[in-house]
Design a protein around this motif. Structure first.
Motif, PDB file in Angstrom:
ATOM      1  N   UNK A 367      88.064   8.948  -4.461  1.00  0.00           N
ATOM      2  CA  UNK A 367      86.926  10.203  -3.930  1.00  0.00           C
ATOM      3  C   UNK A 367      86.509  10.816  -5.376  1.00  0.00           C
ATOM      4  N   UNK A 368      85.626  10.939  -5.165  1.00  0.00           N
ATOM      5  CA  UNK A 368      84.504  11.610  -6.754  1.00  0.00           C
ATOM      6  C   UNK A 368      83.333  12.845  -6.132  1.00  0.00           C
ATOM      7  N   UNK A 369      83.028  13.127  -6.714  1.00  0.00           N
ATOM      8  CA  UNK A 369      82.328  14.653  -6.603  1.00  0.00           C
ATOM      9  C   UNK A 369      82.438  15.209  -7.632  1.00  0.00           C
ATOM     10  N   UNK A 370      81.308  16.890  -7.624  1.00  0.00           N
ATOM     11  CA  UNK A 370      81.592  17.941  -8.895  1.00  0.00           C
ATOM     12  C   UNK A 370      82.976  19.127  -8.604  1.00  0.00           C
ATOM     13  N   UNK A 371      83.441  19.475  -9.047  1.00  0.00           N
ATOM     14  CA  UNK A 371      84.614  20.946  -9.060  1.00  0.00           C
ATOM     15  C   UNK A 371      84.158  21.174  -7.651  1.00  0.00           C
ATOM     16  N   UNK A 372      84.994  22.289  -7.012  1.00  0.00           N
ATOM     17  CA  UNK A 372      84.444  22.723  -5.227  1.00  0.00           C
ATOM     18  C   UNK A 372      84.229  22.315  -4.259  1.00  0.00           C
ATOM     19  N   UNK A 373      83.990  20.627  -4.584  1.00  0.00           N
ATOM     20  CA  UNK A 373      83.202  20.124  -3.528  1.00  0.00           C
ATOM     21  C   UNK A 373      84.150  19.916  -2.493  1.00  0.00           C
ATOM     22  N   UNK A 374      85.191  19.800  -2.154  1.00  0.00           N
ATOM     23  CA  UNK A 374      86.318  19.413  -1.483  1.00  0.00           C
ATOM     24  C   UNK A 374      87.323  18.087  -1.314  1.00  0.00           C
ATOM     25  N   UNK A 375      86.944  17.873  -3.082  1.00  0.00           N
ATOM     26  CA  UNK A 375      88.525  16.503  -3.092  1.00  0.00           C
ATOM     27  C   UNK A 375      89.656  16.710  -3.026  1.00  0.00           C
ATOM     28  N   UNK A 376      90.107  17.748  -2.920  1.00  0.00           N
ATOM     29  CA  UNK A 376      91.422  18.447  -3.353  1.00  0.00           C
ATOM     30  C   UNK A 376      91.365  18.086  -2.236  1.00  0.00           C
ATOM     31  N   UNK A 377      90.707  19.235  -1.341  1.00  0.00           N
ATOM     32  CA  UNK A 377      91.410  19.513  -0.126  1.00  0.00           C
ATOM     33  C   UNK A 377      91.166  18.620   1.193  1.00  0.00           C
ATOM     34  N   UNK A 378      90.682  17.409   0.903  1.00  0.00           N
ATOM     35  CA  UNK A 378      90.428  16.397   1.629  1.00  0.00           C
ATOM     36  C   UNK A 378      91.924  16.187   1.266  1.00  0.00           C
ATOM     37  N   UNK A 379      92.029  15.295   0.363  1.00  0.00           N
ATOM     38  CA  UNK A 379      93.459  14.454   0.192  1.00  0.00           C
ATOM     39  C   UNK A 379      94.526  15.405   0.867  1.00  0.00           C
ATOM     40  N   UNK A 380      94.927  17.080   0.433  1.00  0.00           N
ATOM     41  CA  UNK A 380      96.286  17.770   0.961  1.00  0.00           C
ATOM     42  C   UNK A 380      95.790  17.523   2.233  1.00  0.00           C
ATOM     43  N   UNK A 381      94.361  17.302   3.002  1.00  0.00           N
ATOM     44  CA  UNK A 381      94.554  17.256   4.447  1.00  0.00           C
ATOM     45  C   UNK A 381      95.246  15.898   5.188  1.00  0.00           C
ATOM     46  N   UNK A 382      94.678  14.579   4.300  1.00  0.00           N
ATOM     47  CA  UNK A 382      95.348  13.534   4.716  1.00  0.00           C
ATOM     48  C   UNK A 382      96.697  13.881   4.409  1.00  0.00           C
ATOM     49  N   UNK A 383      96.880  14.753   3.160  1.00  0.00           N
ATOM     50  CA  UNK A 383      98.641  14.267   2.810  1.00  0.00           C
ATOM     51  C   UNK A 383      99.402  15.265   4.133  1.00  0.00           C
TER      52      UNK A 383
END
Length: 560
Positions: A367-383
């Motif tokens: 996953x790529x993208x800038x800060x606060x774009x949603x990367x971390x939230x998405x992988x937490x969602x999947x986890x």
């Protein structure tokens, strides 16, 4: 009419009125409790979590954790204490301890998950039967002062006084007392000596067992309440009721005459006061306590079976209630032939108005993208949903298909000042535990990594992180990794499929839609963000120039 008859009739009328009042109060209480249970269905049952409450809830898990449980790093990365607070709709301390432990244990057995689902659906489809159980559980309650598992586990450490010594003390008291009528001139002195000895030895040994009187009272109440649950005869739960009934019956000797160890406070009513003197002189409570200690140690397995059955049933009702609070959810589908995850409209349990995303992949994801774009939230969602799937058999999505995994993350790390370890050392240790698990595990590992090796320089970070991520995927792990290093999107094409998040930046604001998109990120907005919030134009202009020159020549120029 004779006065004695009038008094008798009057007493009978008073007793009848008392009975009617008791029955009426019990009926009103049950009506209020039933109404409250219906009204609060779909809501968490505990509003406040103190440090002591958390300690008690965690005790069972901490003392029964297995090597494949969700570890502390992953649990903290995903803020699963907060998630647990949303799911905890239990009515007993046993239930909330059991549920907390269950969330740590991803199940890899389809039959076990199917049984959980059967019980959950049974509770969902039979409100009347469910309410009976909830009422019984509510009467057990949540004391909160100590972990129930810790309480029960302490039985094995009890050292009872010498039972024979106290039996002989009681017999000696009775014999010497009786002989006072036969040989008073001598036996009265002996009798007084026996009384003094018995009182002294009573208080000496009573101080040893005093801490356990409350524990055994708790066990007696738990057994009695469990017997009430068995008597409910819930259709569909026969195996659990039979198991509970067997354990309850094994405590018959333990509970018999348990009232002998109750009381003990001088200055109560006349009967209590008399019983206090009886206890001091013939030691009946210590003798009974010794018997109970012996029985409890023999019944350790049965005691914990009661704990497991109550905990399981209360947890299943909790999951059923939690589902009621959700906008939408699904039952996961497991296919262990190949690794992968397919989810439609997946969302995070802690976000009030979540943006839902869909994904279907059969290999690892970068996953790529800038800060606060949603990367971390998405992988937490999947986890989190991967853990939900293998524990509560519930996923926050329209559909979800996957295989069984052991689940790890390396995300919200920090310096370990206590052990004098830098962020980088903490990070590589965190990653090492995942690498070790991938090498040894027969079950695929699902791992989530946010900004691989962010604690070191760009050159070595890209070189090392590319090899770490390739190794994980090459060894059969399913990895979701978020990164700012766009170079990795090309270096890892063999092992990873690229997804990204992006944002729109205008002169006044930055707008994130938090939508997952296929492919690698191709926008650079960090410098624009500096400009938007008021950084000096000299800084942002020169930064843009430096970036353009690097992309053109592959070299950084000396700053002017």
């Amino acid at each position: 009419m004779d006065n004695s008859i009038k008094i008798t009739i009057g007493v009978i009328i008073i007793l009848v009125l008392v009975v009617i009042k008791v029955v009426y109060d019990e009926k009103k209480y049950m009506e209020k409790l039933t109404s409250r249970l219906k009204r609060t269905w779909g809501q968490p049952t505990r509003q406040e979590y103190s440090e002591v409450i958390w300690k008690n809830i965690k005790y069972y898990h901490e003392n029964t954790a297995g090597e494949n449980d969700i570890d502390d790093i992953t649990w903290n990365d995903l803020e699963l204490d907060r998630v647990y607070e949303k799911i905890n709709h239990t009515r007993t301390s046993v239930g909330e301890e059991y549920l907390y432990a269950m969330l740590h244990k991803p199940c890899t057995d389809s039959e076990e998950l199917a049984e959980r689902e059967r019980v959950i659906e049974l509770m969902a489809d039979n409100e009347e039967e469910r309410l009976k159980l909830q009422i019984a559980f509510s009467q057990m309650g949540k004391p909160g002062k100590i972990s129930v598992y810790e309480y029960m586990n302490s039985v094995k450490d009890i050292n009872a006084p010498n039972r024979l010594k106290h039996i002989l003390s009681g017999i000696l008291f009775l014999i010497s007392g009786a002989l006072c009528f036969v040989w008073p001139s001598v036996m009265i002195i002996v009798f007084v000596a026996v009384v003094v000895h018995n009182i002294f030895s009573y208080y000496k040994d009573k101080s040893l067992i005093e801490p356990y009187i409350q524990l055994f009272g708790f066990i007696v109440r738990t057994v009695a309440q469990s017997r009430d649950i068995v008597d409910l005869k819930i259709s569909g739960l026969e195996d659990y009721m039979d198991s509970l009934d067997k354990s309850v019956k094994s405590f018959k000797k333990f509970c018999k005459h348990s009232s002998l160890i109750a009381g003990g406070q001088m200055g109560g009513d006349l009967l209590d006061s008399l019983m206090d003197y009886v206890r001091m002189l013939v030691h009946i409570d210590i003798i009974k306590m010794c018997t109970m200690v012996s029985e409890a140690k023999k019944l350790n397995e049965e005691l914990f079976n009661i704990y497991e059955v109550i905990g399981f049933l209360d947890s299943m009702i909790s999951i059923c209630s939690y589902r009621e609070s959700l906008e939408n959810w699904c039952i996961p589908e497991f296919d262990n032939k190949n690794i992968g995850i397919g989810a439609k409209n997946l969302y995070h349990p802690l976000i009030a108005k979540p943006v839902k995303n869909s994904i279907s992949v059969e290999k690892s994801v970068l996953l790529t993208g800038s800060n606060a774009s949603g990367k971390s939230t998405f992988i937490k969602t999947v986890a989190i949903n991967a853990i939900f799937a293998q524990t509560i058999n519930t996923v926050l999505a329209d559909s979800y298909k996957t295989c069984f995994y052991y689940i790890y993350s390396s995300m919200a790390l920090r310096d370990d000042l206590e052990n004098s370890e830098s962020y980088y050392i903490v990070e590589i240790r965190s990653l090492q535990r995942i690498l070790d698990k991938v090498k040894e595990s027969k079950v695929p590992v699902l791992c989530f990594i946010d900004e691989v090796l962010r604690g070191t320089n760009t050159l070595e970070r890209i070189a090392s992180s590319s090899e770490i991520l390739a190794y994980l995927a090459g060894k059969g792990a399913m990895c979701f990794a978020a990164t700012h290093d766009i170079e990795l999107t090309n270096m890892l094409k063999k092992y990873y499929v690229n997804y990204h998040f992006e944002e729109h930046v205008d002169e006044e604001d930055v707008l994130f839609d938090y939508r997952l998109r296929e492919g690698a990120a191709n926008t650079r907005n960090a410098i624009k963000l500096l400009n938007m919030i008021g950084y000096d134009k000299v800084i942002t202009y020169n930064a843009e120039k430096q970036a353009r020159d690097f992309l053109k020549n592959g070299l950084w120029k000396e700053t002017e």
